[in-house]
Design a protein around this motif. Structure first.
Motif, PDB file in Angstrom:
ATOM      1  N   MET A   1      76.435  19.708  34.687  1.00  0.00           N
ATOM      2  CA  MET A   1      77.724  20.277  35.112  1.00  0.00           C
ATOM      3  C   MET A   1      78.547  20.719  33.904  1.00  0.00           C
ATOM      4  O   MET A   1      79.201  21.768  33.925  1.00  0.00           O
ATOM      5  CB  MET A   1      78.492  19.262  35.946  1.00  0.00           C
ATOM      6  N   LEU A   2      78.512  19.913  32.842  1.00  0.00           N
ATOM      7  CA  LEU A   2      79.181  20.326  31.599  1.00  0.00           C
ATOM      8  C   LEU A   2      78.560  21.615  31.067  1.00  0.00           C
ATOM      9  O   LEU A   2      79.280  22.536  30.630  1.00  0.00           O
ATOM     10  CB  LEU A   2      79.055  19.226  30.546  1.00  0.00           C
ATOM     11  N   ALA A   3      77.226  21.677  31.100  1.00  0.00           N
ATOM     12  CA  ALA A   3      76.544  22.879  30.619  1.00  0.00           C
ATOM     13  C   ALA A   3      76.870  24.076  31.505  1.00  0.00           C
ATOM     14  O   ALA A   3      76.996  25.201  31.008  1.00  0.00           O
ATOM     15  CB  ALA A   3      75.037  22.645  30.584  1.00  0.00           C
TER      16      ALA A   3
ATOM     17  N   ILE B   1      80.737  24.847  22.524  1.00  0.00           N
ATOM     18  CA  ILE B   1      81.104  23.443  22.363  1.00  0.00           C
ATOM     19  C   ILE B   1      80.698  22.639  23.593  1.00  0.00           C
ATOM     20  O   ILE B   1      80.163  21.534  23.490  1.00  0.00           O
ATOM     21  CB  ILE B   1      82.622  23.308  22.100  1.00  0.00           C
ATOM     22  N   LEU B   2      80.939  23.196  24.767  1.00  0.00           N
ATOM     23  CA  LEU B   2      80.537  22.510  25.995  1.00  0.00           C
ATOM     24  C   LEU B   2      79.020  22.408  26.094  1.00  0.00           C
ATOM     25  O   LEU B   2      78.480  21.405  26.591  1.00  0.00           O
ATOM     26  CB  LEU B   2      81.102  23.249  27.213  1.00  0.00           C
ATOM     27  N   ILE B   3      78.331  23.434  25.638  1.00  0.00           N
ATOM     28  CA  ILE B   3      76.862  23.398  25.655  1.00  0.00           C
ATOM     29  C   ILE B   3      76.339  22.280  24.767  1.00  0.00           C
ATOM     30  O   ILE B   3      75.448  21.507  25.163  1.00  0.00           O
ATOM     31  CB  ILE B   3      76.289  24.757  25.197  1.00  0.00           C
ATOM     32  N   VAL B   4      76.889  22.161  23.579  1.00  0.00           N
ATOM     33  CA  VAL B   4      76.460  21.110  22.648  1.00  0.00           C
ATOM     34  C   VAL B   4      76.776  19.736  23.224  1.00  0.00           C
ATOM     35  O   VAL B   4      75.970  18.797  23.144  1.00  0.00           O
ATOM     36  CB  VAL B   4      77.133  21.298  21.273  1.00  0.00           C
ATOM     37  N   GLY B   5      77.963  19.602  23.830  1.00  0.00           N
ATOM     38  CA  GLY B   5      78.319  18.331  24.449  1.00  0.00           C
ATOM     39  C   GLY B   5      77.356  17.955  25.559  1.00  0.00           C
ATOM     40  O   GLY B   5      76.952  16.793  25.685  1.00  0.00           O
ATOM     41  N   ALA B   6      76.960  18.929  26.356  1.00  0.00           N
ATOM     42  CA  ALA B   6      76.010  18.672  27.439  1.00  0.00           C
ATOM     43  C   ALA B   6      74.656  18.236  26.883  1.00  0.00           C
ATOM     44  O   ALA B   6      74.001  17.349  27.434  1.00  0.00           O
ATOM     45  CB  ALA B   6      75.856  19.927  28.293  1.00  0.00           C
ATOM     46  N   MET B   7      74.222  18.853  25.785  1.00  0.00           N
ATOM     47  CA  MET B   7      72.959  18.463  25.159  1.00  0.00           C
ATOM     48  C   MET B   7      72.989  17.000  24.719  1.00  0.00           C
ATOM     49  O   MET B   7      72.002  16.261  24.876  1.00  0.00           O
ATOM     50  CB  MET B   7      72.677  19.347  23.945  1.00  0.00           C
TER      51      MET B   7
ATOM     52  N   VAL C   1      67.705  21.213  21.284  1.00  0.00           N
ATOM     53  CA  VAL C   1      66.888  21.854  22.321  1.00  0.00           C
ATOM     54  C   VAL C   1      67.751  22.138  23.544  1.00  0.00           C
ATOM     55  O   VAL C   1      68.721  21.432  23.824  1.00  0.00           O
ATOM     56  CB  VAL C   1      65.683  20.979  22.725  1.00  0.00           C
ATOM     57  N   THR C   2      67.381  23.177  24.282  1.00  0.00           N
ATOM     58  CA  THR C   2      68.228  23.656  25.378  1.00  0.00           C
ATOM     59  C   THR C   2      67.656  23.309  26.742  1.00  0.00           C
ATOM     60  O   THR C   2      67.633  24.141  27.647  1.00  0.00           O
ATOM     61  CB  THR C   2      68.412  25.183  25.260  1.00  0.00           C
ATOM     62  N   THR C   3      67.188  22.074  26.906  1.00  0.00           N
ATOM     63  CA  THR C   3      66.653  21.677  28.210  1.00  0.00           C
ATOM     64  C   THR C   3      67.752  21.629  29.268  1.00  0.00           C
ATOM     65  O   THR C   3      67.662  22.294  30.302  1.00  0.00           O
ATOM     66  CB  THR C   3      65.967  20.305  28.098  1.00  0.00           C
ATOM     67  N   VAL C   4      68.786  20.834  29.024  1.00  0.00           N
ATOM     68  CA  VAL C   4      69.876  20.695  29.994  1.00  0.00           C
ATOM     69  C   VAL C   4      70.622  22.011  30.201  1.00  0.00           C
ATOM     70  O   VAL C   4      70.849  22.418  31.343  1.00  0.00           O
ATOM     71  CB  VAL C   4      70.838  19.562  29.564  1.00  0.00           C
ATOM     72  N   PRO C   5      71.021  22.738  29.135  1.00  0.00           N
ATOM     73  CA  PRO C   5      71.687  24.029  29.371  1.00  0.00           C
ATOM     74  C   PRO C   5      70.823  25.020  30.138  1.00  0.00           C
ATOM     75  O   PRO C   5      71.336  25.778  30.982  1.00  0.00           O
ATOM     76  CB  PRO C   5      71.980  24.531  27.949  1.00  0.00           C
ATOM     77  N   ALA C   6      69.522  25.041  29.869  1.00  0.00           N
ATOM     78  CA  ALA C   6      68.643  25.964  30.580  1.00  0.00           C
ATOM     79  C   ALA C   6      68.582  25.619  32.060  1.00  0.00           C
ATOM     80  O   ALA C   6      68.635  26.508  32.930  1.00  0.00           O
ATOM     81  CB  ALA C   6      67.244  25.933  29.974  1.00  0.00           C
TER      82      ALA C   6
END
Length: 318
Positions: free
Chosen positions: A127-129, A139-145, A252-257
Motif C-alpha cells: 500500500m505504501l508502494a 521516498i515512499l517506494i524506498v520505505g515500502a522496500m 530490489v523492486t519486488t514489493v513496488p513491482a
C-alpha cells in the motif's frame, strides 16, 4: 562464540563430555549433574568458536542428543576470557565464514511461515508502494522496500533447495505465493477505496512518472541487481551480519513491482500491469537463484575445510 546448553541423559554424559573435550575451539565446559528435570538428565554447558559450531552440533545430533535431550545454541555478543580467545585462535577457519546450517534452517523456517502478521507487513508495504507509484514519490517506494518481509521466504526456498528439505520448500513457496497474492488483493482494494475518496485517479496511473517508471520497465540490469542482492542477503544471514539485509531490501523492486501491478490492474492498464509483473518475477527469480548458488558455494568450501582440518578430533578409542 556460541554458547551451548545441553540436556543429556545421565548415561550419555561422559560420552558427550568426551566429545566436547575433543572439539577444537570448545572451552568453558561445565557439568551440572542431575540439574535437568524435563527431560531428566545432566545439564552440560560450554562455549565454542562459531567456526567449530556446525561440526560439533552435527556430532551431538549423531549421538542422538536432540532426541533424548536437547541442544540449544546462542550467539554470544561479548566474552571476556583468555580461554575463549585461545579457543577461537585454535579453531580452524574464520567465524565470519562459518555457516551454522541448523541455525540457518531454523531462521528461514520462522521467516517463511504464512501468518496474519506476515501478510499484514507485506500488505502495508504494498500500500505504501502504491502511494509512491501514484504520487511518483521515490521516498515512499524506498520505505515500502524496507518494510516488505519477502526476503524470508526467498531465503527459505534457497536454503531448502540446498539442504534438500522439500517440506521447507513447500512452506516457503506457500508464504511467498500466498503472501503476495493476498497482499496484492488487499492493495487492489486499497486503490479502489482511495479512488472512491477522490485521492487516486486513473490519470495518475497513465501520467508520466519519471521517478518510478523503472518499476514496470524491467531490463537486464534489474536481473543483475536481483542477483547481487540475493548474494548479499544470503551472506548476511549465514554470517549473522543482519545489518546488510536493509541494504538488500531497498535494492530490489519486488514489493513496488507487485504494488504497481495491482494499481495497473485496478485501472485496466494491462501493458503496465504485465511490465510490473515481469519485473516482480525477474527479481524473485534472481534472488532465489543467487541465494541458492551462494549457499552451494559456501557449503562446498566449508566441506573442504572440514575434511582438511576437522574441528572435532577423531575418537582415539575407535
Amino acid at each position: 562464540m556460541l554458547h551451548l546448553r545441553l540436556i543429556v541423559p545421565a548415561d550419555r554424559t561422559d560420552e558427550v563430555v568426551e566429545l566436547l573435550e575433543r572439539t577444537v575451539g570448545a572451552t568453558h565446559l561445565a557439568v551440572l549433574t542431575g540439574a535437568a528435570r524435563s527431560p531428566a538428565g545432566d545439564l552440560v554447558l560450554c562455549d565454542v568458536a562459531r567456526e567449530a559450531g556446525d561440526e560439533l552440533i552435527d556430532a551431538l545430533r549423531g549421538l542422538g542428543i536432540d532426541r533424548s535431550g536437547s541442544i540449544t545454541a546462542e550467539n554470544m555478543e561479548l566474552t571476556l576470557s583468555a580461554h575463549a580467545d585461545e579457543a577461537e585462535r585454535r579453531a580452524p577457519g574464520a567465524g565470519a565464514d562459518a555457516v551454522l546450517w541448523e541455525e540457518l534452517t531454523e531462521v528461514t523456517h520462522e521467516e517463511s511461515t504464512f501468518s496474519a502478521t506476515y501478510v499484514a507487513f507485506l500488505g502495508v508495504a504494498m500500500m505504501l508502494a502504491a502511494c509512491g507509484v501514484m504520487l511518483d514519490n521515490v521516498i515512499l517506494i524506498v520505505g515500502a522496500m524496507a518494510v516488505g518481509p519477502e526476503f524470508g521466504p526467498l531465503a527459505g526456498i534457497s536454503t531448502a533447495l540446498v539442504q534438500r528439505a522439500p517440506r521447507l520448500v513447500a512452506t516457503s513457496l506457500w508464504a511467498l505465493v500466498g503472501g503476495f497474492a493476498a497482499a496484492m488483493v488487499l492493495t487492489a482494494g486499497f486503490v479502489r477505496l482511495m479512488d472512491a475518496l477522490g485521492l487516486f485517479t486513473a490519470r495518475m496511473v497513465t501520467a508520466e512518472r519519471p521517478n518510478t517508471t523503472f518499476i514496470w520497465h524491467p531490463d537486464q540490469v534489474s536481473f543483475v541487481v536481483a542477483l547481487l542482492a540475493g548474494i548479499a542477503g544470503t551472506l548476511s544471514l549465514t554470517s549473522a551480519k543482519s545489518g546488510a539485509l536493509i541494504g538488500v531490501a531497498i535494492s530490489v523492486t519486488t514489493v513496488p513491482a507487485a504494488a504497481n501491478a495491482s494499481v495497473a490492474f485496478s485501472y485496466q492498464d494491462l501493458p503496465q500491469a504485465w511490465g510490473a509483473s515481469a519485473q516482480l518475477l525477474a527479481n524473485l527469480g534472481g534472488i532465489v537463484l543467487a541465494g541458492t548458488l551462494t549457499l552451494l558455494v559456501q557449503k562446498a568450501l566449508w566441506s573442504v575445510r572440514r575434511r582438511r582440518d576437522p574441528a572435532v578430533r577423531p575418537d582415539p578409542s575407535v
